[in-house]
Design a protein around this motif. Structure first.
Motif, mmCIF file in Angstrom:
data_model
loop_
_atom_site.group_PDB
_atom_site.id
_atom_site.type_symbol
_atom_site.label_atom_id
_atom_site.label_comp_id
_atom_site.label_asym_id
_atom_site.label_seq_id
_atom_site.Cartn_x
_atom_site.Cartn_y
_atom_site.Cartn_z
ATOM 1 N N LEU A 18 -40.194 35.534 -8.769
ATOM 2 C CA LEU A 18 -39.680 34.713 -9.858
ATOM 3 C C LEU A 18 -38.847 35.620 -10.749
ATOM 4 O O LEU A 18 -39.161 36.810 -10.902
ATOM 5 N N ARG A 19 -37.790 35.069 -11.325
ATOM 6 C CA ARG A 19 -36.996 35.845 -12.272
ATOM 7 C C ARG A 19 -36.984 35.143 -13.616
ATOM 8 O O ARG A 19 -36.612 33.967 -13.707
ATOM 9 N N LEU A 20 -37.349 35.880 -14.632
ATOM 10 C CA LEU A 20 -37.292 35.380 -16.002
ATOM 11 C C LEU A 20 -36.015 35.880 -16.667
ATOM 12 O O LEU A 20 -35.562 36.986 -16.385
ATOM 13 N N SER A 21 -35.480 35.055 -17.551
ATOM 14 C CA SER A 21 -34.323 35.436 -18.349
ATOM 15 C C SER A 21 -34.649 35.260 -19.820
ATOM 16 O O SER A 21 -35.484 34.418 -20.185
ATOM 17 N N CYS A 22 -33.986 36.029 -20.639
ATOM 18 C CA CYS A 22 -34.151 35.940 -22.090
ATOM 19 C C CYS A 22 -32.755 36.022 -22.696
ATOM 20 O O CYS A 22 -32.122 37.087 -22.661
ATOM 21 N N ALA A 23 -32.275 34.908 -23.206
ATOM 22 C CA ALA A 23 -30.952 34.852 -23.805
ATOM 23 C C ALA A 23 -31.042 35.122 -25.299
ATOM 24 O O ALA A 23 -31.877 34.522 -25.997
#
Length: 119
Positions: A18-23
């Motif tokens: 899984l890949r998490l992103s934080c904008a």
């Protein structure tokens, strides 16, 4: 003021990825160290990984070393956490955080995103 919004929540089987992103909003993203933390039910929040302002230096908790990779794209104001070989014990709410521009204390936190790993 910078605001952080995580995305990438999901349910995945053990061994999956899984890949998490934080904008990040605002114009000071590249002036801040960034980190990922997580909190499992009934447990305290714990450190997962961090990355320097330039992205040239990273560190990891022993429990995720070799499985997770933190990275950042300062042109997109975005922080990432690539999670491979996931285990049920990785189940938690994951938070991204930003340090101050003149210090290394985490000052700004996202709202968190749920990651659930089934066995």
């Amino acid at each position: 003021q910078v605001q952080l919004v995580e995305s990438g929540r999901g349910l995945v089987q053990a061994g999956g990825s899984l890949r998490l992103s934080c904008a990040a909003s605002g114009r000071t993203f590249s002036d801040r160290g960034m980190g990922w933390f997580r909190q499992a039910p009934g447990k305290e929040r714990e450190f997962v990984a961090d990355i320097s302002r330039s992205g040239g230096s990273t560190s990891y908790a022993d429990s995720v070393k070799g499985r997770f990779t933190i990275s950042r794209d300062n042109t997109k104001n975005t922080l990432y956490l690539q999670m491979n070989s996931l285990k049920p014990e990785d189940t938690a709410v994951y938070f991204c955080a930003a340090t101050g521009t003149l210090n290394y204390a985490y000052e700004i936190w996202g709202q968190g995103t749920q990651v659930t790993v089934s066995s």
